[in-house]
Design a protein around this motif. Structure first.
Motif: not given
Length: 503
Positions: A153-179
């Protein structure tokens, strides 16, 4: 799978203890070590997502959880198993907050409620099938396989999540601001070490005679100093990893306390009942799991009922009713005896959990009243932290309570089993005659009668200690029943967020 791992090992604890040469009390570390390590990650998961990216953090948690599940399965000793469970909990603790955030950002507002309802079904079904699945695997294979099933299940979850999940723009902006912000390593060290030492104090206190042992006294002092220092440090830090100032909000502070108690009752009773069924009634692990599983499906149905009632009545009254039903169900368990039937146990367990969803959903909704939207991740993390820590502390304290009260009841019962007790003499005499009628010599039959009577006294003393534990849990819930009414209701114009209600 993460929620499943909090319950799947419950019915296998006697098998694990026997396999690695540990006592029942020592085997509970398999449960509490996972709960504590995941509890350490929960309050900082929101900050970690902002700092490193949600997708990267989530995939890392999946890898840690899966690899450590394999290590748990291969564990040759209790110490290695506990170590692997600690690492597994670190990965598992970051999954739920990340998943809820992913759903909230993936679906539009009008679809979030449906998404969280489906997600909630998975979370509720896991404890329902966990005991049965764990019991079936333990009886038909061995306890190692309750961890190996996570790997595919963990292997399947990693494969699906790596293909389908993306960070939203707002979160990317917060990550850059937190650097540019410094990492609060002091806060991280304080919360991790403080909770860890506290759990050592709780779990080893009974074994070491509590404050009669210098090591336990030292652990208590260190835990208190670390956690108090953590509170002061985070309270005054400009960029805290855990924003404890949110506890000043009346609703959130009350909800955190209620979640802690609910965790104590939920996890504590989930450990007590399988132990009672296997140790005192002689149930197999699989049969004990089957006795608990129907209650999980009752909770799943009641989740939908609670969601419907939430918009039609005062949520505080709903929590009050949920606590009342839960207290009645717990007190009803004090009627358990050494010959209670399987069907009766199933019915009483279902009654015990039927009220919990009526408390969960309203508390989670009132949780968010008056809290800024940019603090939602902190709210979710701290609520889960309180519930898990309550479960860990409840398991440790209940284990200690059972051991202590069983000794007291044993002494009381032993006072009535001396040579001067007419009832005891009649009982042992009947046993001796029955043994002799089956061909046993008189001296051997008398010895058998005394030994059998002693074993029955031990079982009855243990049974009484379980009854006391259920009564105390019911009493705690009754005392807390009025507490939800100090929480504020949301304003009419302020509709609870779907993700808040679904959490």
């Amino acid at each position: 799978m993460e929620v499943l791992d909090t319950s799947i090992a419950n019915v296998a604890l006697p098998h694990i203890a026997g396999s690695v040469g540990a006592t029942q009390e020592e085997a509970t570390w398999v449960l509490t070590s996972y709960l504590v390590s995941s509890a350490v990650v929960l309050p900082i998961s929101g900050w970690l997502q902002d700092r490193f990216g949600r997708k990267r953090f989530y995939l890392t948690c999946v890898v840690i959880f899966t690899v450590c599940s394999m290590l748990c399965g291969f564990a040759p000793s209790l110490g290695f198993l506990i170590f692997a469970r600690i690492l597994q909990g670190i990965g598992g603790g970051g999954l739920a907050p990340s998943e809820q955030a992913i759903l909230a950002d993936t679906f539009p507002i009008e679809k979030r409620g449906q998404a969280f309802a489906v997600y909630g079904m998975a979370v509720v079904v896991a404890p329902a099938i966990g005991p049965t699945l764990g019991g079936w695997i333990t009886d038909n294979f061995n306890w190692h396989w309750i961890f190996f099933i996570n790997i595919p299940i963990g292997i399947l979850s990693f494969w699906l999540s790596s293909r389908m999940v993306e960070d939203p723009p707002a979160l990317i902006a917060r990550r850059k601001a937190a650097r540019g912000l410094k990492v609060d390593f002091t806060g991280l060290a304080l919360v991790a070490s403080g909770v860890g030492v506290l759990e050592f104090f709780l779990d080893k206190g009974q074994e070491k005679d509590w404050f009669g042992d210098p090591l336990i006294c030292t652990a208590a002092i260190i835990a208190a100093v670390l956690l108090v220092t953590f509170v002061f440090w985070e309270w005054n830090h400009e960029d805290p990893i855990v924003d404890l100032r949110l506890l000043k909000n009346r609703n959130f502070g009350t909800a955190v306390f209620l979640q802690f108690i609910v965790g104590t009752v939920l996890f504590g009773s989930t450990v007590l009942i399988p132990q009672y069924l296997q140790v005192l009634l002689g149930f197999t692990a699989e049969l004990a799991g089957k006795a608990l599983s129907p209650a999980g499906f009752v909770m799943m149905v009641m989740m939908f009922v609670a969601g419907r009632l939430l918009g039609k009545m005062d949520p505080r009254l709903l929590v009050f009713l949920g606590y009342g039903i839960t207290a009645a169900g717990l007190y009803n368990l004090t009627r358990l005896s050494l010959d209670t039937s399987f069907g009766t146990i199933v019915e009483w367990r279902m009654l015990q959990v039927i009220g919990l969803p009526l408390a969960f959903i309203p508390i989670s909704t009132l949780n968010y009243v008056g809290v800024p939207t940019n603090k939602m991740n902190q709210i979710s993390s701290l609520s889960n932290f309180a519930r898990n820590l309550g479960g860990s502390a409840g398991t440790a304290l209940l284990t200690t309570f059972l051991a202590r009260t069983a000794q007291v009841h044993q002494q009381q019962l032993a006072a009535n089993t001396g040579p001067g007790s007419y009832g005891y003499q009649q009982y042992t005499s009947a046993l001796s005659h029955a043994a002799q009628s089956h061909g046993m010599q008189a001296a051997q039959a008398n010895q058998f009668a005394v030994g059998y009577a002693y074993q029955q006294m031990i079982r009855q003393a243990s049974m009484l200690s379980y009854k006391n534990a259920f009564a105390i849990l019911a009493g705690v819930i009754v005392v807390l029943m009025p507490l939800p009414f100090i929480m504020r209701l949301p304003k009419k114009a302020e509709k609870p967020s779907p993700e808040a209600a679904a959490h």
